[in-house]
Design a protein around this motif. Structure first.
Motif, PDB file in Angstrom:
ATOM      1  N   GLN A   7       0.833  -1.206   0.000  1.00 37.13           N
ATOM      2  CA  GLN A   7       0.000   0.000   0.000  1.00 37.13           C
ATOM      3  C   GLN A   7       0.866   1.254   0.000  1.00 37.13           C
ATOM      4  O   GLN A   7       1.882   1.314   0.691  1.00 37.13           O
ATOM      5  CB  GLN A   7      -0.921   0.057   1.228  1.00 37.13           C
ATOM      6  N   THR A  29       0.242   5.208   0.843  1.00 37.55           N
ATOM      7  CA  THR A  29      -0.707   6.126   1.473  1.00 37.55           C
ATOM      8  C   THR A  29      -0.135   7.543   1.434  1.00 37.55           C
ATOM      9  O   THR A  29       1.005   7.766   1.863  1.00 37.55           O
ATOM     10  CB  THR A  29      -0.956   5.721   2.941  1.00 37.55           C
ATOM     11  N   GLY A  67      -4.274  10.510   3.434  1.00 31.81           N
ATOM     12  CA  GLY A  67      -4.954   9.263   3.723  1.00 31.81           C
ATOM     13  C   GLY A  67      -5.455   8.493   2.517  1.00 31.81           C
ATOM     14  O   GLY A  67      -6.047   7.422   2.666  1.00 31.81           O
ATOM     15  N   VAL A 119      -5.297   5.925  -0.359  1.00 32.86           N
ATOM     16  CA  VAL A 119      -4.528   4.683  -0.399  1.00 32.86           C
ATOM     17  C   VAL A 119      -4.556   4.100  -1.808  1.00 32.86           C
ATOM     18  O   VAL A 119      -5.612   4.013  -2.441  1.00 32.86           O
ATOM     19  CB  VAL A 119      -5.092   3.655   0.599  1.00 32.86           C
ATOM     20  N   SER A 140      -3.344   0.550  -3.571  1.00 31.32           N
ATOM     21  CA  SER A 140      -2.949  -0.780  -3.112  1.00 31.32           C
ATOM     22  C   SER A 140      -2.718  -1.699  -4.299  1.00 31.32           C
ATOM     23  O   SER A 140      -3.450  -1.635  -5.300  1.00 31.32           O
ATOM     24  CB  SER A 140      -4.037  -1.361  -2.197  1.00 31.32           C
TER      25      SER A 140
END
Length: 783
Positions: free
Chosen positions: A656, A658, A662, A664, A666
């Motif tokens: 991930q 980030t 916040g 994200v 992935s």
């Protein structure tokens, strides 16, 4: 308040794709089927379109799409290992609204009824167009002139002013009808008054209409029918008398020498017709001499004029004769009659002599209209004005008398009467007095007055509308976590009013910033919103839906009071760039063989943030905990895994990225661990040795082993702290019997100088893979 035209449209929901995750995928069939394109259907979900085809792993750069509900799966065959595909999974999400098809044109409403160019709370999109121009209201009733008009007078024609919602009143058109005839335009003033010269007629009627700057006209307002008459004068009546007058006839010239005997003075009695002479004597030739023809008091006399240069005199005979009628003794004064009823100064047919005096109703030209305040001005309590009006055209003006009245009540003097064309005036603060009007008349030095000229009745706005300043920057672009301050001041001069400052974004819900009881001073306000996740928040509350990137958004701020004061409004536009997730790329992981559980593997990739923020990269194995491996603004990263941490079979490594806000990104990596257990003839084991005193310069090692097909050799690396490993063989100094089936090998090494970094390596060798002999004990001494 003025009205505007609005066009009403459908508001169409907009959707956008958000990257949910990316990963490598190796399909069981070794191929992927899908469409070469996609579109968004009426429900806001992605659907495949274009050619339906099959792609295979490789470097051809082909892409196909599959969809399911609100998700889009993008497969690209650009993975170097020729086995897997790169898979990107997107989720379709609502992003806002855009303008759709036209529903209705020219919806008429007040300016703030709908957004200027946005979605309204009724679900439709509105665009504000041009202001709706409406005709002025019909002018008010005529207040002047009244009564009977007299020919030749200058009279003030005055009427009530018109209103205009758009404040674009241009002029009035004043017309007159003489003796019941057709209408004729006599003036086009900008204020509701005009000075009119009364014509020779028996009646006159006026009508007036208002016209705005776009040519729209009001209905006409008619005056009453006014009677026109000749002026009335005062006359004096006298008897007629017939007086004597002198009749003078020439006589022949006569020579009298240088001096003449006669009379130097003469009086003629107009009543009797006789001459009376005086001053008898010898008179020089320069003197006029009278010589009675029949005595001193005769009815005639010879008149000798002065001698000329030749010594000759001109000589005439004067005779008293009855002359024409003339004004006699007064019979009666202050007789009133119309002009032309009697001679101005002469004998009338009734046998009397008449002399015309002054006008019964004397009048002079009135002043022009008021220029200040301007028409349609709204006045405020305690407002200081300088009343101004246009001068009268009449001569010898001594004073102008200016008066005012409130609510149509009694008239009162403004200031002091003078011949100045201005007067200071302060508007009342009494809230019961809702309007004020003014009038002015002129007076000349003969104390003759003009008509009054009237202003309109000006409205007094006791509840002053709030005013506002807004300091918020216009045309700003907001990025993730930016604050958006709604900052300014509101002022309501009416102490005690409840003032509310409101705001609205893109035609959404109207929200209050503050409510305050006014003291007349400026009221500061400051509301800080924060932009995150595509929306504006006030604290934890979202005050907007998701704001569309690239579109113009509008902030409206206004102040209103509890007395119905018209809100003072200001607008600002702004733009948004929502946070964009970091991009994450995982390097191809090559296949590897001949590994044992103590070996490590390296996984790498790169990460970038389109907003240049800080990114944290972490990974986890299966459902384990995440481990951070990178923090920075973007670039390559690597991390290592021990093969022992992987379970036999398929292992999912989730990576991930980030960003600072916040978001994200992935990706998953599939690593398959396959056991390929093969007996080894050689094995190596290493040990880190820590000297109790921190350093050692020699080592003695004893290795107990099972007797049989097993040979043990020893190497050691002794160096300074942090130095690279450098293994050298240890000397095998002895082999001794320990017990049944167990022998002990002794190894020795001397480094010469103390060392900190000590590593022991033992190599175990067997000639047959069936041998099961091993080491049973390791011990030793550091010196």
């Amino acid at each position: 308040m003025a009205n505007y035209y609005f066009d009403k449209y459908m508001a169409v929901e907009t959707y956008g794709l958000t990257l949910e995750s990316s990963q490598y995928e190796q399909p069981s069939g070794g191929k992927i089927n899908g469409h070469t394109g996609y579109s968004i259907n009426e429900y806001g979900n992605p659907v495949g379109n274009g050619i339906y085809k099959t792609i295979y792993p490789g470097y051809s750069g082909e892409t196909v799409y599959n969809t399911y509900s609100n998700k889009l799966y993008k497969y690209t065959n650009g993975v170097p290992d020729q086995v897997r595909f790169e898979l990107y999974i997107y989720t379709m999400a609502f992003t806002g609204y855009k303008i759709g098809s036209l529903v209705q044109s020219n919806v008429i409403a007040e300016a703030n009824a709908y957004p200027a160019n946005d979605r309204h709370s009724d679900g439709y999109w509105y665009i504000r167009r041009n202001i709706v121009n409406t005709a002025p209201t019909m002018p008010g009733a005529f207040t002047q002139p009244t009564g009977t008009l007299e020919i030749g007078d200058s009279k003030a024609v005055t009427w009530g002013s018109s209103g205009d919602a758009e404040s674009n009143l241009s002029k009035y058109v004043l017309e007159a009808s003489i003796n019941g005839g057709g209408w004729t335009v006599i003036a086009q003033p900008t204020s509701p008054t005009f000075t009119y010269a009364v014509p020779t007629a028996t009646s006159v009627k006026f009508r007036v209409k208002a016209v705005d700057s776009n040519g729209l006209e009001s209905a006409y307002r008619d005056s009453a029918l006014l009677t026109v008459a000749k002026p009335m004068y005062y006359w004096s009546k006298y008897n007629v008398k017939k007086p004597y007058i002198i009749s003078e006839t020439p006589k022949s010239d006569a020579w009298f020498g240088s001096n003449t005997i006669g009379y130097s003075g003469m009086f003629f009695d107009t009543t009797t017709g006789f001459f009376t002479v005086s001053g008898y004597g010898s008179h020089p030739w320069t003197t006029v001499v009278y010589v009675p023809s029949g005595g001193v008091n005769n009815v005639s006399a010879d008149k000798l004029v002065a001698m000329d240069a030749n010594g000759m005199r001109k000589m005439t005979t004067l005779t008293g004769v009855i002359g024409p009628d003339a004004q006699g003794t007064l019979v009666q004064s202050n007789i009133t009659a119309t002009e032309g009823a009697y001679p101005t100064n002469g004998k009338h047919t009734d046998g009397f002599w008449y002399v015309r005096g002054s006008r019964v109703s004397q009048s002079i030209a009135p002043p022009g209209g008021f220029t200040t305040p301007a028409p349609n001005t709204t006045l405020l309590p305690k407002q200081a004005l300088t009343l101004a009006f246009v001068a009268s055209t009449a001569p010898s003006i001594s004073v102008y008398e200016v008066e005012h009245r409130y609510n149509g009540g009694a008239w009162a003097i403004v200031g002091t009467h003078s011949n100045a064309l201005t007067r200071p005036f302060t508007v009342t603060i009494d809230k019961a007095l809702q309007n004020v009007e003014f009038r002015v008349r002129a007076k000349n030095t003969s104390n003759v007055y003009s008509d009054y000229v009237y202003s309109e009745a000006f409205t007094i706005q006791h509840n002053a509308a709030p005013t506002m300043t807004l300091s918020t920057t216009d045309s700003r672009t907001l990025y993730e976590n930016d604050t958006y301050g709604i900052i300014g001041t509101a002022t309501d001069t009416d102490s005690g009013n409840v003032v509310t400052v409101m705001y609205q974004i893109d035609g959404g819900e109207k929200r209050a910033i503050l409510t305050h009881i006014s003291t007349g001073a400026a009221i500061p306000f400051n509301l800080t919103l924060i932009f995150k996740g595509g929306m504006l928040y006030n604290g934890a509350e979202a005050v907007t839906p998701v704001l569309v990137e690239g579109g113009q958004h509008t902030l409206r701020v206004w102040a209103e009071d509890n007395q119905g004061g018209a809100p003072a409004e200001q607008t600002r536009v702004f733009y948004v760039v929502p946070n964009r997730p970091a991009s994450l790329t995982i390097n191809t992981f090559p296949s590897a063989t001949d590994l044992i559980n103590t070996d490590i593997i390296t996984i790498g990739g790169s990460v970038a943030d389109p907003d240049n923020g800080e990114i944290t990269v972490k990974y986890k194995i299966a459902n384990g905990s995440y481990t951070n491996v990178y923090t920075g603004t973007g670039g390559p990263f690597t991390f290592q895994l021990s093969l022992s941490a992987l379970a036999p079979g398929a292992n999912t490594i989730t990576i991930q990225a980030t960003d600072a806000y916040g978001a994200v990104t992935s990706k998953t990596l599939q690593i398959k661990k396959e056991d390929n257990v093969q007996p080894l003839k050689t094995a190596v084991v290493r040990y880190k040795l820590t000297p109790p005193n921190g350093t050692a310069k020699g080592a003695l090692v004893w290795v107990e082993r099972e007797v049989g097909d097993l040979v043990v050799s020893a190497e050691i690396s002794m160096g300074a702290s942090g130095s690279a490993e450098n293994f050298v063989a240890m000397t095998k100094s002895a082999t001794a019997f320990v017990s049944e089936g167990i022998e002990e090998d002794e190894f020795i090494f001397d480094a010469g100088t103390p060392k900190e970094n000590i590593i022991l390596k033992l190599t175990m060798t067997r000639t047959s893979t069936t041998s099961d002999k091993g080491i049973t004990l390791i011990s030793g001494v550091l010196s």
